[in-house]
Motif scaffolding. Sequence first.
Motif, PDB file in Angstrom:
ATOM      1  N   ARG A  93      48.178  43.926  40.633  1.00  0.00           N
ATOM      2  CA  ARG A  93      47.227  45.002  40.841  1.00  0.00           C
ATOM      3  C   ARG A  93      46.091  44.975  39.539  1.00  0.00           C
ATOM      4  NH1 ARG A  93      51.421  49.426  42.853  1.00  0.00           N
ATOM      5  NH2 ARG A  93      50.986  48.860  45.041  1.00  0.00           N
ATOM      6  N   THR A  94      46.440  44.576  38.419  1.00  0.00           N
ATOM      7  CA  THR A  94      45.422  44.358  37.416  1.00  0.00           C
ATOM      8  C   THR A  94      44.679  43.075  37.643  1.00  0.00           C
ATOM      9  OG1 THR A  94      47.331  45.159  35.871  1.00  0.00           O
ATOM     10  CG2 THR A  94      45.585  43.958  34.630  1.00  0.00           C
ATOM     11  N   PHE A  95      45.330  42.078  38.322  1.00  0.00           N
ATOM     12  CA  PHE A  95      44.521  41.016  38.661  1.00  0.00           C
ATOM     13  C   PHE A  95      43.377  41.389  39.528  1.00  0.00           C
ATOM     14  CE2 PHE A  95      48.183  38.000  37.946  1.00  0.00           C
ATOM     15  CZ  PHE A  95      48.072  37.873  36.497  1.00  0.00           C
ATOM     16  N   ILE A  96      43.859  42.313  40.461  1.00  0.00           N
ATOM     17  CA  ILE A  96      42.763  42.835  41.521  1.00  0.00           C
ATOM     18  C   ILE A  96      41.922  43.552  40.887  1.00  0.00           C
ATOM     19  CG2 ILE A  96      42.374  44.216  43.482  1.00  0.00           C
ATOM     20  CD1 ILE A  96      45.219  43.682  44.233  1.00  0.00           C
ATOM     21  N   GLN A  97      42.169  44.560  39.785  1.00  0.00           N
ATOM     22  CA  GLN A  97      41.270  45.155  39.094  1.00  0.00           C
ATOM     23  C   GLN A  97      40.143  44.416  38.096  1.00  0.00           C
ATOM     24  OE1 GLN A  97      43.309  47.976  36.621  1.00  0.00           O
ATOM     25  NE2 GLN A  97      43.836  49.211  38.335  1.00  0.00           N
ATOM     26  N   GLN A  98      40.570  43.254  37.947  1.00  0.00           N
ATOM     27  CA  GLN A  98      39.863  42.296  36.752  1.00  0.00           C
ATOM     28  C   GLN A  98      39.061  41.431  37.634  1.00  0.00           C
ATOM     29  OE1 GLN A  98      43.386  40.989  34.944  1.00  0.00           O
ATOM     30  NE2 GLN A  98      42.578  41.303  32.910  1.00  0.00           N
ATOM     31  N   ASP A  99      39.063  41.528  39.198  1.00  0.00           N
ATOM     32  CA  ASP A  99      38.444  40.737  40.233  1.00  0.00           C
ATOM     33  C   ASP A  99      38.674  39.345  39.855  1.00  0.00           C
ATOM     34  OD1 ASP A  99      36.944  40.557  42.312  1.00  0.00           O
ATOM     35  OD2 ASP A  99      34.999  40.686  41.268  1.00  0.00           O
ATOM     36  N   VAL A 100      39.799  38.791  39.769  1.00  0.00           N
ATOM     37  CA  VAL A 100      39.998  37.386  39.415  1.00  0.00           C
ATOM     38  C   VAL A 100      39.781  36.595  40.927  1.00  0.00           C
ATOM     39  CG1 VAL A 100      41.925  37.694  38.046  1.00  0.00           C
ATOM     40  CG2 VAL A 100      42.363  37.370  40.415  1.00  0.00           C
ATOM     41  N   ASP A 101      39.464  35.334  40.729  1.00  0.00           N
ATOM     42  CA  ASP A 101      38.961  34.369  41.991  1.00  0.00           C
ATOM     43  C   ASP A 101      40.352  34.206  42.704  1.00  0.00           C
ATOM     44  OD1 ASP A 101      36.165  34.195  41.192  1.00  0.00           O
ATOM     45  OD2 ASP A 101      36.885  33.025  39.543  1.00  0.00           O
TER      46      ASP A 101
END
Length: 348
Positions: A93-101
């Motif tokens: 969920r954190t990665f999604i918030q950070q908009d990772v590739d």
Amino acid sequence: MKKQSLAIVIIAMLCILVISSMSSFTSENEPVHTEASTSGECIVVGFSQLGAESDWRSAHTESIQSTFTVENGYKLLLEDGQQKQANQITAIRTFIQQDVDYIVLAPVTETGWDTVLQEAKDAGIPVIIVDRMVDVSDDSLFTCWIGSDFYLEGKKAAEWLNQYTIAEGIDAKDLNIVNIQGTIGSSAQIGRTRGLADAAKLYGWNLKAERAGDFTQAKGKEVMETLLKMYYDINVVYCENDNEACGAIEAIEAAGKKVGSDIKNGEIMVISFDGVKEEAMDYVRQDKISLIAECNPLHGPRVEAIIKLLAEGKEPEKFSYIDEKIYSSTATVGEIMVEETVYPVTIP
Ligand code: AHR
């Protein structure tokens, strides 16, 4: 005439202004755009690793870290789930918030991923599953998977044992086996446990106990101590990874028993998986571990190849299995056949 000259000067100045503003548009914006795509703004990869339970896991993490470096054009965000699925879900969920590739997930267990993977899909972030599998209702929730065929690993180990007992003239009903399992519910545990259980049923071996050892050395030792007190006639210990095997060997030797392939003369045979831990490979050379079915952890370059394909707009294979070897301390069995494929036995 004066008015005309003034008008010409003003028009000329306006033209210069417009042209210079156009050239600044092209010179300031286009190069910035080019720079962004060629100087390689880093590709951001969020990696949810399940934990650090074994030497295999450390080698796996290292492979990802040494591939996704700044020098190679990546920014790696690494989260250690510490064996807890809830932690891994939070990381995703954190990665999604950070908009990772890209998101790379090494899942601790198979089930319970549908909701968070749907969230990643809705955010348009490709998810590459590595090592263990996810058991989801819809395969489109992840982009692809790469890892080992754990059931095949189990079948290879069991078939080697079958061939070994035939070659040594050991009766199937005289095999008293205990299984120290990995993390319950993980693909590696499910596949390897099934490989042994199927063979025990097929060949008539006594599978006396199956106990979770969590893929750790400490738990492998503790479980073996308990099993030795419960069953006096154990002659095969099937450990679902090398760390458990090293722990089990400690317990067996501390109990005054001998590990080795000579079952007929009272030795306790140890079978294992991975082939990464140096101590375990040394134990094969010393005949303290009779067989290791390899499990290869070097997924970094494989994941990078997938990311490069995706970046080119190509579609990777949905499921990619890694070819793996088997290592033995003894030349008694030269090769085995599983599912019509011949696997040579390597003596390290
Ligand atoms: O999922 C792969 C397994 O996990 C390896 O066999 C084990 O050592 C690790 O912890």
